[in-house]
Enzyme design. Sequence first.
Site, PDB file in Angstrom:
ATOM      1  N   LYS A   1      -1.679  -1.304   7.531  1.00  0.00           N
ATOM      2  CA  LYS A   1      -0.698  -1.009   8.573  1.00  0.00           C
ATOM      3  C   LYS A   1       0.304   0.043   8.111  1.00  0.00           C
ATOM      4  O   LYS A   1       0.675   0.937   8.873  1.00  0.00           O
ATOM      5  CB  LYS A   1       0.011  -2.297   9.029  1.00  0.00           C
ATOM      6  N   ARG A  76       7.004 -11.091  12.399  1.00  0.00           N
ATOM      7  CA  ARG A  76       5.934 -11.856  11.755  1.00  0.00           C
ATOM      8  C   ARG A  76       5.943 -13.313  12.191  1.00  0.00           C
ATOM      9  O   ARG A  76       5.104 -14.089  11.727  1.00  0.00           O
ATOM     10  CB  ARG A  76       6.075 -11.780  10.245  1.00  0.00           C
ATOM     11  N   ARG A 115      -4.848  -1.732  -4.445  1.00  0.00           N
ATOM     12  CA  ARG A 115      -3.877  -0.766  -3.924  1.00  0.00           C
ATOM     13  C   ARG A 115      -2.908  -0.290  -5.007  1.00  0.00           C
ATOM     14  O   ARG A 115      -2.462  -1.070  -5.838  1.00  0.00           O
ATOM     15  CB  ARG A 115      -3.094  -1.423  -2.797  1.00  0.00           C
ATOM     16  N   ARG A 150       2.132  -3.195  -6.582  1.00  0.00           N
ATOM     17  CA  ARG A 150       3.166  -4.101  -6.076  1.00  0.00           C
ATOM     18  C   ARG A 150       3.032  -5.482  -6.710  1.00  0.00           C
ATOM     19  O   ARG A 150       1.925  -5.949  -6.943  1.00  0.00           O
ATOM     20  CB  ARG A 150       3.036  -4.237  -4.551  1.00  0.00           C
ATOM     21  N   ARG A 161      -0.501 -14.814   1.057  1.00  0.00           N
ATOM     22  CA  ARG A 161      -0.021 -13.994   2.180  1.00  0.00           C
ATOM     23  C   ARG A 161      -0.958 -14.145   3.376  1.00  0.00           C
ATOM     24  O   ARG A 161      -0.506 -14.169   4.524  1.00  0.00           O
ATOM     25  CB  ARG A 161       0.070 -12.514   1.755  1.00  0.00           C
TER      26      ARG A 161
END
Length: 203
Positions: A1, A76, A115, A150, A161
């Site tokens: 996103k 969220r 990532r 991260r 998550r």
Amino acid sequence: KGTQAKLLIEKYKIPQISTGDILRAAVKEGTEMGKKAKEYMDAGKLVPDEVVIGIIEDRLKQPDAQKGFILDGFPRTVPQAEALDQTLARMGSKIDHVLSIEVDEEELVTRLTGRRTCKNPACGQMFHIKFNPPQKEGICDKCGGELYQRDDDNEPTVRSRLATYNQATKPLIDYYQKKGLLKSIKGVGSIEDIFNQIVAILG
Ligand code: AMP
């Protein structure tokens, strides 16, 4: 996103408002809010609604958000969505589109654990060690900044998550479908393919 939001700001010249980015900046600065938020983030849990709602209310008042904005990672939860509707109504504004980018869970685990993100806050460009590696390992192609992983992009936190998403965020699909705002696209294929599908929806 976040990858798609960054492309959308260039095309539509409106800011990306990412609660995750704002929270990570607070963590980096070591503010009280940042310290508390980090515990939730590292556990793959949601930061309490009142905290993120406060962040968004302040951010939406900024001059650069008056002509439109892309919300990335907010809302969220249903209470966040309700608060957003009320805040926007007070401002004489509203949400035009809600995008659901659908990706298989195991694919998401692979994408997030691989990532790498640019440390330069003005850049924030993202890479993937396998699918979209930088030309020089550990260095951002766009700005030359250092790349980092991260704290919440490790497998146990990513799985947490995803569980949080299924429990707290998935009900928003129904919430926005009922309002006739939801558009779903498959998040498979190249970054450009997905971007083109999004632009076709937004017009
Ligand atoms: P993101 O950068 O969107 O992946 O968000 C990273 C983390 O920040 C999430 O896993 C949450 O812990 C926290 N966070 C970001 N946005 C929200 C939100 N709208 N509500 C609660 N927590 C959030």
